[in-house]
Design a protein around this motif. Structure first.
Motif, mmCIF file in Angstrom:
data_model
loop_
_atom_site.group_PDB
_atom_site.id
_atom_site.type_symbol
_atom_site.label_atom_id
_atom_site.label_comp_id
_atom_site.label_asym_id
_atom_site.label_seq_id
_atom_site.Cartn_x
_atom_site.Cartn_y
_atom_site.Cartn_z
ATOM 1 N N LEU A 281 51.172 42.204 61.314
ATOM 2 C CA LEU A 281 50.315 42.288 60.106
ATOM 3 C C LEU A 281 49.563 41.261 60.365
ATOM 4 C CD1 LEU A 281 49.410 43.734 57.520
ATOM 5 C CD2 LEU A 281 51.071 42.182 56.399
ATOM 6 N N VAL A 282 48.074 41.623 60.195
ATOM 7 C CA VAL A 282 47.145 40.564 60.059
ATOM 8 C C VAL A 282 46.069 41.016 58.921
ATOM 9 C CG1 VAL A 282 45.101 39.676 61.309
ATOM 10 C CG2 VAL A 282 46.831 40.170 62.620
ATOM 11 N N THR A 283 45.935 40.104 57.981
ATOM 12 C CA THR A 283 45.080 40.471 56.903
ATOM 13 C C THR A 283 43.907 39.572 56.727
ATOM 14 O OG1 THR A 283 46.411 38.926 55.608
ATOM 15 C CG2 THR A 283 47.284 41.154 55.771
ATOM 16 N N ALA A 284 42.990 39.860 56.146
ATOM 17 C CA ALA A 284 41.620 39.134 55.778
ATOM 18 C C ALA A 284 41.251 39.331 54.491
ATOM 19 C CB ALA A 284 40.802 39.627 56.746
ATOM 20 N N THR A 285 40.481 38.500 53.860
ATOM 21 C CA THR A 285 39.989 38.227 52.591
ATOM 22 C C THR A 285 38.700 37.398 52.203
ATOM 23 O OG1 THR A 285 40.236 38.422 50.005
ATOM 24 C CG2 THR A 285 41.626 36.794 51.682
ATOM 25 N N ASN A 286 37.895 37.689 51.402
ATOM 26 C CA ASN A 286 36.756 36.807 51.191
ATOM 27 C C ASN A 286 37.008 36.249 49.664
ATOM 28 O OD1 ASN A 286 36.148 39.024 49.536
ATOM 29 N ND2 ASN A 286 34.272 39.421 50.365
ATOM 30 N N LYS A 287 38.309 36.748 49.107
ATOM 31 C CA LYS A 287 38.640 36.138 47.804
ATOM 32 C C LYS A 287 39.473 34.948 47.748
ATOM 33 C CE LYS A 287 37.867 40.536 45.328
ATOM 34 N NZ LYS A 287 38.509 41.440 44.205
ATOM 35 N N ASN A 288 39.680 34.387 46.617
ATOM 36 C CA ASN A 288 40.502 33.177 46.555
ATOM 37 C C ASN A 288 41.963 33.695 46.031
ATOM 38 O OD1 ASN A 288 42.172 30.886 45.699
ATOM 39 N ND2 ASN A 288 40.409 29.713 45.501
ATOM 40 N N LEU A 289 42.732 34.049 46.941
ATOM 41 C CA LEU A 289 44.244 34.725 46.484
ATOM 42 C C LEU A 289 44.966 33.659 45.706
ATOM 43 C CD1 LEU A 289 45.281 36.366 49.702
ATOM 44 C CD2 LEU A 289 43.955 37.279 48.034
ATOM 45 N N GLU A 290 44.861 32.300 45.796
ATOM 46 C CA GLU A 290 45.758 31.678 44.787
ATOM 47 C C GLU A 290 45.073 31.666 43.405
ATOM 48 O OE1 GLU A 290 45.451 27.502 45.957
ATOM 49 O OE2 GLU A 290 46.354 27.822 47.896
ATOM 50 N N GLU A 291 43.978 31.754 43.150
ATOM 51 C CA GLU A 291 43.415 32.169 41.840
ATOM 52 C C GLU A 291 43.780 33.425 41.337
ATOM 53 O OE1 GLU A 291 39.030 31.745 41.609
ATOM 54 O OE2 GLU A 291 38.958 29.555 42.179
ATOM 55 N N MET A 292 43.941 34.381 42.275
ATOM 56 C CA MET A 292 44.203 35.640 41.811
ATOM 57 C C MET A 292 45.482 35.773 41.582
ATOM 58 S SD MET A 292 42.233 38.289 44.511
ATOM 59 C CE MET A 292 42.749 39.735 43.644
ATOM 60 N N VAL A 293 46.363 34.977 41.938
ATOM 61 C CA VAL A 293 48.144 34.980 41.744
ATOM 62 C C VAL A 293 48.284 34.269 40.264
ATOM 63 C CG1 VAL A 293 50.292 33.568 42.092
ATOM 64 C CG2 VAL A 293 49.041 34.769 44.097
ATOM 65 N N GLU A 294 47.217 33.301 40.031
ATOM 66 C CA GLU A 294 47.404 32.483 38.712
ATOM 67 C C GLU A 294 46.952 33.457 37.483
ATOM 68 O OE1 GLU A 294 44.856 29.198 38.853
ATOM 69 O OE2 GLU A 294 46.182 28.235 40.488
ATOM 70 N N LYS A 295 45.966 34.565 37.960
ATOM 71 C CA LYS A 295 45.473 35.437 36.884
ATOM 72 C C LYS A 295 46.361 36.674 36.669
ATOM 73 C CE LYS A 295 40.696 34.365 37.380
ATOM 74 N NZ LYS A 295 39.376 34.721 38.086
ATOM 75 N N GLY A 296 47.499 36.716 37.461
ATOM 76 C CA GLY A 296 48.192 37.841 37.697
ATOM 77 C C GLY A 296 47.767 39.314 38.325
ATOM 78 N N GLU A 297 46.661 38.733 39.334
ATOM 79 C CA GLU A 297 46.076 40.009 39.956
ATOM 80 C C GLU A 297 46.649 40.095 41.328
ATOM 81 O OE1 GLU A 297 42.118 38.729 39.930
ATOM 82 O OE2 GLU A 297 41.677 39.339 37.694
#
Length: 352
Positions: A281-297
């Motif tokens: 598995l290789v993934t990619a994102t232009n979002k801040n996943l840490e912030e998404m974790v804090e928001k419950g997303e």
């Protein structure tokens, strides 16, 4: 011969299906005249002939009627004839009041063409897989153009990681080349001859995500393909699954993806059979996943699973030394395409 028997004989004679009816001793009473052309080059009506004699001669191999008479139950088998045909046969017993078989009705369908088409399909599938591997290998040979220390570091890291199965998370703005580096990672790895399945999570509607990712069995829902469908995870078997824009993955699918990563197993929609799957598995994102974790997303446990080796790819504005190199490279490509001889002169070299 009674009127009823004449009607039955005419129905069988004119039917598009290959039908044979025998008595309780296996003697043929009714049959299609053309039915036997799939079994022998010199067909006869065979009315009055014993199916045991035909089995002994190798015309029926085996005789489904003989099996029904022995087992006293409906049977379905595949027959292989002297002519090299593949026949799917179904036969059903009819009983009298004493529980004795008085008739056996059998149907035969020539499956040879379907079987040949299936074999051709499998050959094409193998060839397609080979072509895909060749294309990916050619892509992997494309030169990664850079002068900057940042990209040099990423290129060296990818070479070190290539033959491991470590999960890599590509981070960076849209357009920085995350998919290119993911493909490079695949083509340098021991999985290079297996599929590279690229999925943009932002382009799949949430309602279709589960069926696209995990596949489904036949008849799972209205509109489903009759033969079922492989999901993207299954298509990536033994290869690399690249999930771009992983931040767009619905929470419900995040939980299921986490389970697949933990157990290397999944179940298609509408199915009960667990299927083992091996992929990188290789993934990619232009979002801040840490912030998404804090928001419950975004799930924290999945985040840790994906964030094993993060690779941040800087935008071009942060590595200006690569700009002229890339411009010249694309200029050469355009000159070849349009048969022109344009040149690029950096601003600092232009006369005032």
């Amino acid at each position: 011969m009674s009127v009823t028997e004449k009607i039955l004989e005419k129905i069988i004679e004119t039917s598009n299906n290959n039908i044979t009816i025998t008595d309780g001793n296996g003697i043929i009473l009714y049959t299609n005249p053309e039915h036997w052309s799939v079994y022998t080059d010199d067909p006869d009506s065979y009315i009055g002939t014993s199916i045991y004699d035909l089995q002994e001669q190798g015309i029926l191999s085996p005789s489904i009627t003989a099996l029904v008479l022995k087992e006293k139950t409906p049977i379905q088998i595949m027959q292989h004839t002297k002519k090299g045909k593949i026949i799917m046969s179904n036969a059903y017993p009819l009983f009298n009041e004493k529980g004795e078989i008085v008739r056996v009705i059998s149907y035969a369908i020539d499956q040879t063409e379907i079987s040949n088409l299936q074999e051709q399909y499998e050959q094409l599938e193998r060839k397609l897989k080979g072509y895909q591997a060749e294309v990916e290998e050619l892509r992997g040979k494309e030169e990664t153009l850079y002068r900057s220390k940042q990209i040099e570091h990423i290129a060296k890291t990818i070479q070190r990681l290539a033959n491991t199965d470590a999960t890599v998370l590509m981070l960076g703005e849209s357009g920085v080349g995350k998919s290119m580096f993911a493909r490079k990672l695949h083509t340098l790895s021991h999985r290079k001859n297996e599929p590279f399945i690229e999925v943009n999570c932002s382009t799949i509607p949430p309602s279709l995500f589960e069926s696209e990712m995990f596949g489904y069995e036949s008849g799972s829902f209205t509109g489903a393909q009759k033969q079922g469908k492989q999901g993207l995870i299954e298509q990536a078997r033994n290869g690399t699954l690249f999930l771009d824009e992983i931040g767009e993955l619905p929470l419900s699918i995040q939980a299921k993806l986490l389970k697949v990563l933990q157990e290397k197993k999944f179940t298609r929609i509408g199915g009960y059979k667990e299927r083992y799957v091996d992929f990188r598995l290789v993934t990619a994102t232009n979002k801040n996943l840490e912030e998404m974790v804090e928001k419950g997303e975004f799930r924290l446990d999945l985040y840790y699973r994906l964030h094993v080796i993060p690779l941040h790819i800087p935008p071009l504005r942060e590595r200006k030394e690569d700009i002229s190199l890339l411009i010249n490279h694309h200029m050469k490509q355009l000159n070849r395409k349009y048969e022109t001889k344009k040149n690029y002169i950096p601003p600092y070299m232009k006369s005032s």
